[in-house]
Design an enzyme around this catalytic site. Structure first.
Site, mmCIF file in Angstrom:
data_model
loop_
_atom_site.group_PDB
_atom_site.id
_atom_site.type_symbol
_atom_site.label_atom_id
_atom_site.label_comp_id
_atom_site.label_asym_id
_atom_site.label_seq_id
_atom_site.Cartn_x
_atom_site.Cartn_y
_atom_site.Cartn_z
ATOM 1 N N CYS A 80 -3.941 6.163 -4.193
ATOM 2 C CA CYS A 80 -4.952 5.413 -3.430
ATOM 3 C C CYS A 80 -4.873 5.702 -1.933
ATOM 4 O O CYS A 80 -5.861 5.536 -1.226
ATOM 5 C CB CYS A 80 -4.787 3.924 -3.699
ATOM 6 N N ASP B 135 1.636 4.988 -6.424
ATOM 7 C CA ASP B 135 1.284 4.152 -5.268
ATOM 8 C C ASP B 135 2.570 3.974 -4.464
ATOM 9 O O ASP B 135 3.673 4.229 -4.970
ATOM 10 C CB ASP B 135 0.726 2.803 -5.778
ATOM 11 N N ARG C 44 -14.593 6.132 -2.275
ATOM 12 C CA ARG C 44 -14.625 4.702 -1.944
ATOM 13 C C ARG C 44 -16.015 4.339 -1.413
ATOM 14 O O ARG C 44 -16.572 3.300 -1.731
ATOM 15 C CB ARG C 44 -13.556 4.363 -0.890
ATOM 16 N N ARG D 261 -9.895 -8.930 2.320
ATOM 17 C CA ARG D 261 -8.587 -8.334 1.983
ATOM 18 C C ARG D 261 -7.526 -9.361 2.338
ATOM 19 O O ARG D 261 -7.506 -9.877 3.460
ATOM 20 C CB ARG D 261 -8.373 -7.033 2.756
ATOM 21 N N GLN E 295 -10.649 0.097 -5.419
ATOM 22 C CA GLN E 295 -9.971 1.380 -5.561
ATOM 23 C C GLN E 295 -10.264 1.986 -6.925
ATOM 24 O O GLN E 295 -10.497 3.193 -7.062
ATOM 25 C CB GLN E 295 -8.457 1.187 -5.383
ATOM 26 N N HIS F 43 -6.612 -4.400 -6.918
ATOM 27 C CA HIS F 43 -7.370 -3.586 -5.966
ATOM 28 C C HIS F 43 -8.560 -2.979 -6.719
ATOM 29 O O HIS F 43 -8.625 -1.760 -6.938
ATOM 30 C CB HIS F 43 -6.462 -2.504 -5.377
HETATM 31 N N1 CP Z 1 -6.616 2.812 -0.474
HETATM 32 C C1 CP Z 1 -6.871 1.861 0.448
HETATM 33 O O1 CP Z 1 -7.282 0.725 0.118
HETATM 34 O O2 CP Z 1 -6.679 2.261 1.733
HETATM 35 P P1 CP Z 1 -6.682 1.339 3.027
HETATM 36 O O3 CP Z 1 -5.509 0.397 2.914
HETATM 37 O O4 CP Z 1 -6.566 2.293 4.170
HETATM 38 O O5 CP Z 1 -7.967 0.555 3.068
HETATM 39 N N1 NVA Z 2 -0.280 -1.154 -3.151
HETATM 40 C C1 NVA Z 2 -0.649 -0.836 -1.795
HETATM 41 C C2 NVA Z 2 -2.066 -0.339 -1.754
HETATM 42 C C3 NVA Z 2 -2.575 0.034 -0.398
HETATM 43 C C4 NVA Z 2 -4.007 0.462 -0.419
HETATM 44 C C5 NVA Z 2 -0.479 -2.067 -0.924
HETATM 45 O O1 NVA Z 2 -0.770 -3.165 -1.394
HETATM 46 O O2 NVA Z 2 -0.072 -1.939 0.218
#
Ligand code: CP
Ligand code: NVA
Length: 300
Positions: free
Chosen positions: A259, A219, A287, A103, A133, A130
């Site tokens: 998400c 989101d 997930r 990540r 997701q 993502h």
């Molecule tokens: N939706 C998602 O990726 O959640 P987290 O940021 O908690 O991993």
């Molecule tokens: N768009 C959000 C998604 C979190 C899972 C971010 O990048 O923070």
């Protein structure tokens, strides 16, 4: 042949459809003592340069359920945070581990990790995409409504978000129409929109985007790394909250997805996310199942 999963486009449309159905089967087999030992004596390394609840939880539990072990580097843990290169890190980690889950911020960082890794690399969120997701979201739609092909989907809010851009990829692959309701200045990358051809349409009218939708998605208005832009972002997204009047424009049986993490009173009203059309808890649970199906595809 070794494969990575950096965007949804790393799968063929057929593989993506098969993966969704496999995720449903894995969910039904949950708790079965004859679970796969696919990752027995294997190790998954998670390198997270941003916070996470669901993604870390689901990957580590998937690994444990497959009989493997996992090593987690939180932001600041590894020598990368002190300037060791991604390429050197990729060589070291992949000389010992069997799977890397990363990540990060700039999408090119996870691409570099994949370029120098000897084992599959999964994008667990970058600034641009993502894809994990989307696996869970497509599974969730499939469970509630069946095939998504030819459905009408609305994404309301930040069109440039990693989640929206992965939904645009999905629209092209799974052949549904995606209407993105987003203000000027927050449009998705034009190249991503162009690649989806007529499957993706943009409008600055959120209610127009939501009209007749089978699924409404939003989101956060300020994602990870965008906290300092909150004031200008919240001003730009005024009128883009998914609330009951907006949901009333969609199909009467429209689903609502997010998400998570969600911010009630900002991008979504509590009445919607906690209401009967919301499937956010299924999305979060899926997930786990969808990523187990992904691990099977990449490892076996
Ligand atoms: N939706 C998602 O990726 O959640 P987290 O940021 O908690 O991993
Ligand atoms: N768009 C959000 C998604 C979190 C899972 C971010 O990048 O923070």
């Amino acid at each position: 042949m070794m494969r990575h999963f950096l965007t949804l486009n790393d799968l063929s449309p057929t593989e993506l459809g098969d993966l969704v159905r496999r995720a449903v089967a894995l969910k039904q087999a949950q708790g079965d003592a004859r679970q796969s030992t696919l990752l027995h004596a294997r190790t998954m390394v998670l390198i997270f340069e941003k916070s996470s609840t669901r993604t870390r939880l689901s990957f580590e539990i998937a690994c444990a359920q497959f009989g493997g072990s996992s090593v987690f580097f939180s932001p600041g843990d590894s020598q990368m945070s002190r300037g060791e290169s991604i390429s050197d890190t990729a060589r070291i980690v992949s000389s010992m581990a069997d799977l890397i889950v990363m990540r990060t911020g700039a999408h090119e960082r996870v691409c570099t990790m994949a370029q120098y890794s000897r084992v599959p690399v999964i994008n667990a969120l970058s600034d641009d995409f993502h894809p994990c997701q989307l696996l869970a979201d497509l599974q969730t739609f499939y469970e509630h409504r069946g095939e998504i092909r030819d459905a009408r989907v609305a994404f309301i809010g930040d069109g440039s978000s990693n989640v929206c851009q992965s939904w645009i990829n999905a629209a092209a692959m799974m052949e549904f129409s995606l209407h993105v309701g987003t203000p000027g200045g927050y449009h998705p990358d034009p190249a991503i929109v162009a690649a989806a051809k007529d499957r993706c349409r943009l409008t600055d009218q959120p209610r127009e985007a939501a009209a007749g939708a089978d699924l409404v998605i939003t989101d956060t208005w300020a994602g990870m790394g965008q906290e300092k832009e909150k004031t200008q972002r919240f001003a730009a997204f005024e009128g883009f909250q998914v609330d009951n009047p907006l949901m009333a424009k969609a199909s009467p049986d429209a689903l609502f997805m997010h998400c998570l993490p969600a911010y009630r009173g900002q991008e979504v009203a509590a009445e919607v996310i906690d209401g009967p059309q919301s499937v956010v808890w299924d999305e979060a649970e899926n997930r786990l199942h969808a990523q187990k199906a992904l691990i099977e595809l990449l490892i076996s």
